[in-house]
Design a protein around this motif. Structure first.
Motif, PDB file in Angstrom:
ATOM      1  N   LEU A  56      12.974  -1.853  -0.969  1.00 26.70           N
ATOM      2  CA  LEU A  56      14.301  -1.425  -1.550  1.00 26.70           C
ATOM      3  C   LEU A  56      15.432  -1.536  -0.513  1.00 26.70           C
ATOM      4  O   LEU A  56      16.612  -1.839  -0.907  1.00 26.70           O
ATOM      5  N   ILE A  57      15.131  -1.588   0.829  1.00 28.49           N
ATOM      6  CA  ILE A  57      16.148  -1.780   1.876  1.00 28.49           C
ATOM      7  C   ILE A  57      16.630  -3.367   1.692  1.00 28.49           C
ATOM      8  O   ILE A  57      17.772  -3.747   1.395  1.00 28.49           O
ATOM      9  N   LEU A  58      15.619  -4.138   1.499  1.00 32.59           N
ATOM     10  CA  LEU A  58      15.757  -5.734   1.351  1.00 32.59           C
ATOM     11  C   LEU A  58      16.576  -5.891   0.310  1.00 32.59           C
ATOM     12  O   LEU A  58      17.548  -6.617  -0.028  1.00 32.59           O
ATOM     13  N   LEU A  59      16.230  -5.235  -1.035  1.00 35.51           N
ATOM     14  CA  LEU A  59      16.721  -5.447  -2.256  1.00 35.51           C
ATOM     15  C   LEU A  59      18.357  -5.098  -2.289  1.00 35.51           C
ATOM     16  O   LEU A  59      19.048  -5.882  -2.514  1.00 35.51           O
ATOM     17  N   LYS A  64       0.803  -1.258  -0.064  1.00 33.77           N
ATOM     18  CA  LYS A  64       0.038  -0.119   0.055  1.00 33.77           C
ATOM     19  C   LYS A  64       0.993   1.069  -0.001  1.00 33.77           C
ATOM     20  O   LYS A  64       0.670   2.217  -0.863  1.00 33.77           O
ATOM     21  N   GLY A  65       1.762   1.409   1.075  1.00 38.93           N
ATOM     22  CA  GLY A  65       2.471   2.642   1.058  1.00 38.93           C
ATOM     23  C   GLY A  65       3.539   2.943   1.084  1.00 38.93           C
ATOM     24  O   GLY A  65       4.509   1.878   0.282  1.00 38.93           O
ATOM     25  N   LEU A  66       4.292   4.096   1.087  1.00 32.63           N
ATOM     26  CA  LEU A  66       5.685   4.244   0.844  1.00 32.63           C
ATOM     27  C   LEU A  66       6.613   3.442   1.874  1.00 32.63           C
ATOM     28  O   LEU A  66       7.680   3.214   1.439  1.00 32.63           O
ATOM     29  N   THR A  67       6.328   3.109   3.127  1.00 30.74           N
ATOM     30  CA  THR A  67       6.924   2.475   4.104  1.00 30.74           C
ATOM     31  C   THR A  67       7.489   1.060   3.576  1.00 30.74           C
ATOM     32  O   THR A  67       8.395   0.711   3.749  1.00 30.74           O
ATOM     33  N   GLU A  68       6.186   0.488   3.162  1.00 34.64           N
ATOM     34  CA  GLU A  68       6.654  -0.785   2.649  1.00 34.64           C
ATOM     35  C   GLU A  68       7.457  -0.845   1.433  1.00 34.64           C
ATOM     36  O   GLU A  68       8.351  -1.627   1.062  1.00 34.64           O
ATOM     37  N   ASN A 100       9.365  -1.231  11.719  1.00 30.62           N
ATOM     38  CA  ASN A 100       8.812  -0.949  12.890  1.00 30.62           C
ATOM     39  C   ASN A 100       7.877   0.437  12.759  1.00 30.62           C
ATOM     40  O   ASN A 100       6.616   0.582  13.294  1.00 30.62           O
ATOM     41  N   LYS A 101       8.201   1.397  11.793  1.00 34.40           N
ATOM     42  CA  LYS A 101       7.396   2.379  11.372  1.00 34.40           C
ATOM     43  C   LYS A 101       6.164   1.594  10.629  1.00 34.40           C
ATOM     44  O   LYS A 101       5.105   2.338  10.872  1.00 34.40           O
ATOM     45  N   LYS A 122      -3.318  -7.935   3.953  1.00 36.31           N
ATOM     46  CA  LYS A 122      -2.950  -8.705   5.083  1.00 36.31           C
ATOM     47  C   LYS A 122      -1.860 -10.087   4.730  1.00 36.31           C
ATOM     48  O   LYS A 122      -0.885  -9.853   5.486  1.00 36.31           O
ATOM     49  N   GLU A 123      -2.147 -10.739   3.805  1.00 33.30           N
ATOM     50  CA  GLU A 123      -1.289 -11.845   3.600  1.00 33.30           C
ATOM     51  C   GLU A 123      -0.175 -10.986   3.226  1.00 33.30           C
ATOM     52  O   GLU A 123       1.041 -11.740   3.435  1.00 33.30           O
ATOM     53  N   SER A 124      -0.248 -10.172   2.444  1.00 37.07           N
ATOM     54  CA  SER A 124       1.104  -9.580   1.716  1.00 37.07           C
ATOM     55  C   SER A 124       2.055  -9.166   2.826  1.00 37.07           C
ATOM     56  O   SER A 124       3.413  -9.223   2.850  1.00 37.07           O
ATOM     57  N   TRP A 125       1.418  -8.573   3.776  1.00 36.55           N
ATOM     58  CA  TRP A 125       2.213  -7.793   4.856  1.00 36.55           C
ATOM     59  C   TRP A 125       2.793  -9.051   5.663  1.00 36.55           C
ATOM     60  O   TRP A 125       3.912  -8.833   6.284  1.00 36.55           O
ATOM     61  N   ILE A 126       1.918 -10.088   5.998  1.00 30.99           N
ATOM     62  CA  ILE A 126       2.753 -11.057   6.856  1.00 30.99           C
ATOM     63  C   ILE A 126       3.815 -11.635   6.120  1.00 30.99           C
ATOM     64  O   ILE A 126       4.745 -12.060   6.648  1.00 30.99           O
TER      65      ILE A 126
END
Ligand code: ARG
Length: 582
Positions: free
Chosen positions: A503-506, A494-498, A536-537, A553-557
């Protein structure tokens, strides 16, 4: 190959399709996210080779980029900087790939065999904070090297061969003169002799003996003689020396266990010195040995030296084989027994000259193949607030045990979770204390000195071990609660935080590579903090488990699961154990 490497190679191909050939991509995460997630600076670099206007080059590259649906928001800024973002579809794709196998997304560096010398604890002497940094940095580098496909062998390289042991034997002789070890005429079996000494006694004896030797020249002289005696395997003294090592070694092992540090090779300097005669012969045969004021040395200075490099000491004028010799002998021993491609020495930077001497002397006779990399991985000191190496309150050397105790009493106080039972507290407080110490120790570049601040290191907020542990445990508990929910794929975010997390993971493989190349854990430590705080954000912005959109929800998990596993992997490299709860 990592997803990041693949992406970089594809970008090079895209640039090639635009008509420009290059081996090194100049890609950076952008700090102007409004312009795009990445900035490609290659057009600026290519100017030097192709002598064209950078804007013109950039336009041609952009035309090719636009054909690839992985890239969006493509634009040119300034004279020819290309900005772009990654499409949602591609983002989901690489996250799902990572989710399948995190390790497969790390580029390998092996096969090569590396012996890492990062123990250096001294027999019959308490470990001190200097040994702490060797253990932390060395163990982490070993784990990192293994992750990258190298065969890495840790060597404890215990200090069991020098004068401190002679001093200890001298003091034991003072206190127990009737022990058969000191009786020249004893014919019995030494292994049956009872030695009334524990490790705690040894830790009392050494400082006492060392203080006495400072006052009393005869005492010191006898300690020297005793050193030379055990080095030369003289009956009785040699057997006593072996017994002292045995007593001390089990305690040293326990201490390293506390630091989650283990060694594949438990050699001491004395084991290396079994190669001393062979070593001396090599130098003698080539005429490289000299006598200097009664000592046996190997001159190693070169004409072009801009500073004085003293000769390497083999045997001192008093007959004691020197510390320099132990490291030179160790090279021979390691070549014979392990035939490594590299030997790393994780030892503080005050020993730089020593290693320079040893390496030079080794190269003089090709003691080990020229191709074998001998490297002193040096580090700075842990200081007190006064900027001097961290000491006890009364100015004494801080033992490692005392340091851990100091941090432990702080982490113990900070356990506030009411579901933790009294009897569970000690273990948890210990694990958190070790995490606090290790993370603080690995966070700065290894070469820099840092100040020990118990309050700051044990804080639950900020760049600390406890913060990382707490956050990781919270991820785990979320995943446990989500156990019944089938979540296999990321199909929606959904958002910029995700996106930030993605990008950090990449970027993970590039951080790991950087840490390995600099042989410092600071990048991995910073990365852990960056990833965890981004997560955490996101955690505080959303109600993950009660989200009504099931796809989201599933994607977030799944996203949580990836971040959790990356944290586990990286904390494990740092040698940090995660408590059950906190
Ligand atoms: N035992 C030494 C000391 O406490 C450190 C040994 C470092 N390693 C080496 N290969 N020299 O100072």
């Amino acid at each position: 190959m990592s997803i990041l490497k693949e992406l970089e190679l594809d970008l090079l191909k895209i640039i090639e399709n635009a008509g420009y050939k290059e081996d090194q991509l100049s890609l950076e995460p952008s700090n102007r996210r409004d312009l795009g997630e990445y900035q490609l600076n290659d057009a600026m670099q290519l100017v030097k080779i192709y002598h064209q206007n950078p804007r013109e080059i950039a336009e041609k590259i952009v035309k090719e980029l636009e054909k690839d649906d992985r890239f969006t928001k493509i634009n040119i800024a300034g004279p020819g900087f290309i900005n772009f973002s990654l499409s949602d579809q591609y983002t989901y794709e690489f996250l799902n790939k990572m989710n399948q196998d995190i390790q497969a997304n790390i580029d390998q560096k092996g096969p090569r065999k590396i012996v890492i010398d990062y123990g250096g604890a001294n027999v019959a002497k308490a470990l001190h904070v200097g040994h702490l940094r060797s253990a932390n940095i060395g163990e982490a580098l070993k784990r990192l090297a293994k992750l990258l496909g190298c065969e890495a062998l840790g060597d404890a390289h215990l200090g069991d061969y020098g004068r401190p042991l002679g001093l200890v034997i001298k003091e034991i002789k003072e206190e127990f003169p009737d022990l058969p070890f000191f009786d020249k005429n004893y014919t019995g079996d030494y292994s049956e002799v009872e030695l009334p000494i524990t490790n705690a006694d040894l830790e009392r004896i050494y400082p006492l003996a060392s203080a006495k030797a400072k006052e009393d020249e005869d005492y010191l002289e006898e300690a020297r003689n005793l050193t030379s005696k055990f080095q030369n395997h003289e009956k009785g003294i040699y057997e006593l020396w072996k017994r002292i090592i045995e007593i001390s070694k089990s305690d040293i092992k326990k201490m390293y266990d506390e630091l989650n540090t283990s060694f594949e090779i438990w050699n001491g300097e004395s084991d290396e010195m079994a190669y001393f005669d062979q070593l001396l012969k090599i130098y003698e045969e080539q005429g490289l040995i000299e006598e200097s004021e009664g000592a046996i040395v190997i001159p190693i200075a070169k004409e072009e030296d801009t500073y004085t490099i003293p000769p390497l000491m083999m045997i001192r004028s008093n007959g004691i084989k020197s510390y320099d010799a132990t490291d030179l002998a160790a090279i021979l021993e390691r070549k014979e027994n392990y035939n490594p491609d590299e030997i790393w020495y994780v030892v503080d930077n005050r020993q730089s000259l020593h290693f320079e001497q040893v390496f030079r002397a080794a190269r003089l006779v090709n003691l080990i193949d020229k191709k074998v990399n001998l490297e002193h991985i040096d580090f700075g000191t842990m200081n007190g607030k006064d900027g001097k190496p961290f000491k006890t309150r009364d100015g004494g050397v801080m033992t490692l045990k005392d340091l851990i105790q100091l941090v432990y009493s702080e982490t113990y106080k900070k356990i506030t979770n009411e579901s933790i039972m009294e009897e569970e507290k000690p273990l948890i407080a210990k694990q958190v204390a070790i995490a606090a110490i290790k993370y603080a120790d690995l966070l700065p570049y290894r070469g820099t000195d840092y100040v020990f601040e118990v309050e700051k290191f044990t804080d639950l907020e900020g760049k600390t071990g406890p913060y990382l542990l707490y956050s990781t445990i919270r991820m785990r508990s979320l995943l446990t609660k989500a156990d019944g929910i089938s979540a296999n794929q990321i199909t929606k975010l959904k958002g910029l935080t995700e996106k930030e997390i993605a990008l950090i993971l990449l970027n993970l493989p590039s951080i790991i590579e950087k840490s390995f190349d600099t042989k410092s854990l600071n990048d991995i430590s910073e990365y852990l903090y960056k990833l965890t705080s981004a997560y955490n954000k996101f955690y505080s912005e959303n109600r993950i488990l009660t989200e009504e959109d099931t796809e989201l929800k599933e994607s977030w998990i799944v996203l949580t699961n990836i971040v959790y596993r990356v944290n586990l992997l990286l904390l494990d490299i740092l040698g940090i154990t995660i408590p059950e709860k906190m």
